[in-house]
Each structure stands twice: as C-alpha cells, then as structure tokens.
Design an enzyme around this catalytic site. Structure first.
Site, short mmCIF file in Angstrom:
data_model
loop_
_atom_site.label_atom_id
_atom_site.label_comp_id
_atom_site.label_asym_id
_atom_site.label_seq_id
_atom_site.Cartn_x
_atom_site.Cartn_y
_atom_site.Cartn_z
N ASP A 23 45.70 40.82 33.36
CA ASP A 23 45.97 40.62 32.05
C ASP A 23 45.16 41.78 31.23
OD1 ASP A 23 47.88 38.41 31.98
OD2 ASP A 23 46.46 37.47 30.88
N LYS A 80 55.18 39.79 28.18
CA LYS A 80 55.53 38.38 28.04
C LYS A 80 56.31 38.07 26.88
CE LYS A 80 51.00 36.24 29.46
NZ LYS A 80 51.33 35.60 30.82
N GLY A 152 43.72 30.45 30.06
CA GLY A 152 42.71 30.58 29.29
C GLY A 152 41.45 29.57 29.48
N ARG A 164 49.46 22.89 45.09
CA ARG A 164 49.67 21.85 45.82
C ARG A 164 51.01 20.98 45.99
NH1 ARG A 164 45.94 20.74 49.76
NH2 ARG A 164 43.54 21.41 49.38
N GLY A 213 43.62 30.12 35.27
CA GLY A 213 42.19 29.72 35.49
C GLY A 213 41.53 30.23 36.63
N SER A 235 42.48 35.83 31.40
CA SER A 235 41.27 35.95 30.99
C SER A 235 39.89 36.16 31.78
CB SER A 235 40.85 34.61 29.83
OG SER A 235 42.33 34.29 29.30
#
Lengths: 293, 190
Positions: A23, A80, A152, A164, A213, A235
């Site tokens: 990003d 996006k 984020g 998973r 994440g 991020s």
C-alpha cells in the site's frame, strides 16, 4: 488478437506470485516500494490504519493521485473501489490502471451486491474469509483472491484464521464423494461447478494472496508457509519506523519463506513495527472483514 | 542434465509442472549453491525489478553472467527475457540489475497497461508445426537483435517475440501458462 482475456487477467496474478504488494499513498512511497522489490503497489489516499483511526466514509482515491503513482513506477499499480461501486471501478478502468481491489477496507456502496466483474476488461482482486466467499467472488468474475485478515491492525491473527479456513476447506473437499460435494456447495453458498473444480484439483482456480495485519518478515513467511501465493502489506510498512528497510526485509522473507536463517537475518534491527491492535478491543461494527457477502 | 527453475518470484511452479510432465525433476533455485549444480535454468515470468534485485542481493548475478550461454543454458520468459537482455529500455527509475548476457534489446511493458495484455496464436516453426499459443501479459518486446541471434517468432506486425543465441533463449510470452510443452522441449534440447 484478443485483448484482456480471462487467461491474461488470471495470468497477471500468476506473475505476482511469491511477491509483496505494498500500500502506498504518495508517488514517493511508490518509488520506495519499487526500489525495495515490491511486485506491485496499491495506490491509496489513506492506509487502512488511518482509515480506521479517522473514521468516516472511505471512498476510491482521487484519480489524480492514482495516476501520479502510476507514473512514478514501472511495476503494476492497483487501486481500490468500494464493494458494489461499479462506477468507481469504471473510473479506475478508464484510468488504465492494472488491477482493481474491490475492497472491504473502503465503506461498502452496496450491502447486497458485489460488482459484476465479468462486465470489465480490467482484472479484479477480492477479499474472502473462507472458501465459500472466495468462490462466490470468482463466480462474479474475480481473477485473484486475497484472504481478508483485519486491515490496519498490524495483527496477523485474522489473516491466519482466514487462510486456515480456506485451506482446510480445500483439504476437506478432496476427501468427499460427489453426494457430499452437492451438500457442501449448498452449505457454503458457492457454485457447484467451482466446488467440484477445487475438489478435483486440490487448489483454488485463481491465485490467492494473504492480506490484513501483516507487519513483519516473519508474518509474511508465516502466511506463505500456510499456503498463500504472496502477501499484501498495507499499513505495516509505511506506518513503521524504517519503511524502506522493513519493505526490503518483507520481500526477502516472502521469497525465502522456508529458510528460518534468512528470515532471522532480515528481521534484525528493523526499528519500530507499526503499533498493533488487539482484535477483541475493536467494536464489532468496526471489523472490516465482516463487510462483503 | 540438471534443470533448475529460478524461484525468487513469479510463476516458477507452472514451469516446474511442465518440466515434470516431460520427465525431468526440476530444482527450485533461490541461492548460489543451487545454481552451481544445474545445466539448464529457466527464469520465469514475474516482475523483472523484483527478481533482478533478489539476484543481485543473493550473489547470483556474477555466477549467472559467467556461465550463461557457456556451460549453462538459460531460457527467460517475459520478465526472464528482460533479465537476459543486454539492453533494457524503459527500466525503472535509477536502472535495474540484470544478467544481460544475450545480445538483444528489450523494451519493458511495450504494449501498455494490463488492459492491453493479449492472446494470439503464433507461427513459430522452430518449435514444431502448428500454431503456438501466445499469451502476452504486460509483455516486453524484443526491439533489436545482434549478430548471432536467431529470431524464432514474430507477431504479424513484425515484432520479435522469441529469439535464440546459442544456449540462450528468450520468449516474451508464457508457454508455461498453456498445456503446450513444445517450447520447454525445445529448451531441454539446447
């Protein structure tokens, strides 16, 4: 000559495999990402951590910014659009960008329908939390998937949960007989033909990256070892202490994901990682991964 | 003969799958020690800036330059063709690392954005009779070839899409994304 065929749309995602998509919110950041070895950049006005902090409605970025980022680099550029906002998608296609992310990170424009991606020449990547959601997106024309994670947060736990879920469902499918496949397709609300294809091949019909994440080289390698084809880092890079160094390290860890010695070496002295958020501290209505249906 | 597929980034698994179908057991190459054991190397499609950077960082450019075309046959598809080219046009700002062993000039992303990616069957008798599926994804174009480089395929407009110089092979399209193994078989004969 046939332009922008399904094969070329799925094919570009094949070319991104084993890579890191970063990003970026300025042309300068895009240059840093390209220099660090990113395979593509996601052009945004705000990274998910800021969208989360600032609240309000998050929309497609200013086309001027998207075009400036496209001009700054030679690698593919993604942008996006809001879930269901097919006009934002039309605008991004008109800009000549390489890929659209129909993204839950932006505020959904339609709470029932996703974009009919078959109507476009430009390829789409969509998020999923499980196999059913991923196959629904493919049925709508997505040429690439990414597990959603929780964008984020700098917390990889949701990315792991979603990856998973997808891979364990694929393994289960492979042991089912035809009678069971019919019921399974119904239960996960996915088209039977796609369920059958996954059961027969043991893999998704399109490339699947991890997102949401990932903040460290070890996070990236973890997702790769779980079986994804590559990673999106939002991020995690430009909200950290030394973005260029962290970006380079995540690229190396993604390539050498099976080599703990290399991951150890590149993880040394990266400076401060982005501040993480515990998922249980986020109010339920602010969980981005729950957007999309 | 030991065949390797450069596995730093890109669609190396697709190449490996075709090689296995042809009865070889390809080695995924990520480090110089692996490079030292092979006689044939495929550089897959992917991002040339990413692969070039990792080649440089992990000390593989020098051994590749020393061996490519001498005791190592190398085939580059798309990004791989860029990395093999002596001259690269439209490099990223500040230039980009590459192997540069083959006497060809390649322009990156020569057809435009992803929207201009295309499919077109190719007439390429060098790889056998019948049209060869041509998949071009943000593809480069071979704009010039030196003496000693044989042109193996062109688009109808004359653009060069496959070329060979001794044991070096460059294609700007992706045979690895098709079921047609003719180019792989050709490469294994080099």
């Amino acid at each position: 000559m046939e332009k922008s065929t399904w094969t070329t749309r799925v094919g570009l995602a094949q070319m991104l495999k084993g890579g890191v998509i970063m990003d970026v919110v300025t042309p300068e950041q895009a240059r840093i990402a390209e220099e660090a070895g990113a395979v593509a950049v996601m052009a945004l006005e705000r990274v998910p951590a800021d969208i989360r902090a600032q609240g309000g409605v998050a929309r497609m970025s200013d086309p001027a910014l998207i075009v400036a980022i496209k001009a700054a680099v030679t690698i593919p550029v993604m942008a996006k659009a809001r879930i269901g906002h097919f006009v934002e998608a039309q605008v991004i296609e008109a800009l000549g960008i390489d890929y659209i992310d129909e993204s839950e990170v932006l505020t959904p424009a339609d709470e029932e329908h996703h974009i009919n991606k078959h109507k476009f020449k430009i390829p789409f990547v969509c998020g999923c939390k499980n196999l059913g959601e991923g196959l629904r997106r493919i049925a709508e024309g997505a040429a690439m998937l990414r597990t959603k994670g929780e964008a984020g947060t700098g917390n990889v736990v949701e990315a792991v949960r979603h990856a998973r879920a997808v891979f364990s469902a694929i393994r289960q499918l492979q042991s089912m007989d035809e009678d069971e496949l019919f019921v399974y397709a119904k239960n996960i609300q996915a088209p039977y033909a796609l369920v059958q294809q996954v059961a027969a091949t043991g893999r998704l019909p399109v490339v699947n990256f991890a997102a949401g994440g990932i903040a460290t080289p070890a996070d990236a390698a973890l997702m790769m070892q779980l079986g994804v084809d590559g990673v999106f880092v939002g991020s995690g890079i430009f909200k950290s202490g030394d973005p260029a160094k962290r970006a380079r390290a995540i690229v190396e860890a993604t390539t050498h994901y099976k080599d703990p010695e290399i991951i150890a070496r590149v993880s040394k002295g990266l400076g401060e990682a982005m501040v993480g958020i515990e998922i249980s501290k986020i109010p339920a209505e602010q969980l981005l991964a729950q957007r999309g249906w | 003969m030991t065949v390797g597929v450069l596995a730093l980034q890109g669609d190396f698994r697709e190449h490996s799958a075709i090689l296995r179908r042809l009865g070889t057991d390809p080695l995924e190459v990520r480090l110089p020690a692996q490079l030292a054991t092979i006689t044939h190397l495929i550089i897959p499609g992917g991002e040339s800036t990413t692969i070039g950077r990792l080649l440089a960082l992990y000390g593989m450019l020098e051994p590749l330059r020393a061996r490519a075309g001498r005791d190592l046959a190398v085939w580059g598809t798309c990004a791989g063709a860029i990395l093999l080219a002596r001259t690269i046009l439209d490099q990223k700002q500040g230039g980009q690392p590459s192997v540069g062993s083959m006497d060809i000039t390649v322009r990156r992303n020569a057809y435009g954005s992803q929207l201009a990616s295309f499919e077109l069957p190719l007439d390429a008798p060098a790889f056998g009779a019948g049209p060869l599926p041509g998949i071009f994804i943000r593809a480069p174009q071979i704009e010039a070839v030196g003496q000693g480089v044989e042109v193996l395929a062109r688009l109808p407009n004359g653009a060069i899409v496959a070329a060979r110089q001794g044991q070096l092979l460059a294609t700007t399209f992706h045979p690895e994304l098709t079921a047609d193994a003719r180019v792989h078989r050709y490469f294994l004969s080099l």
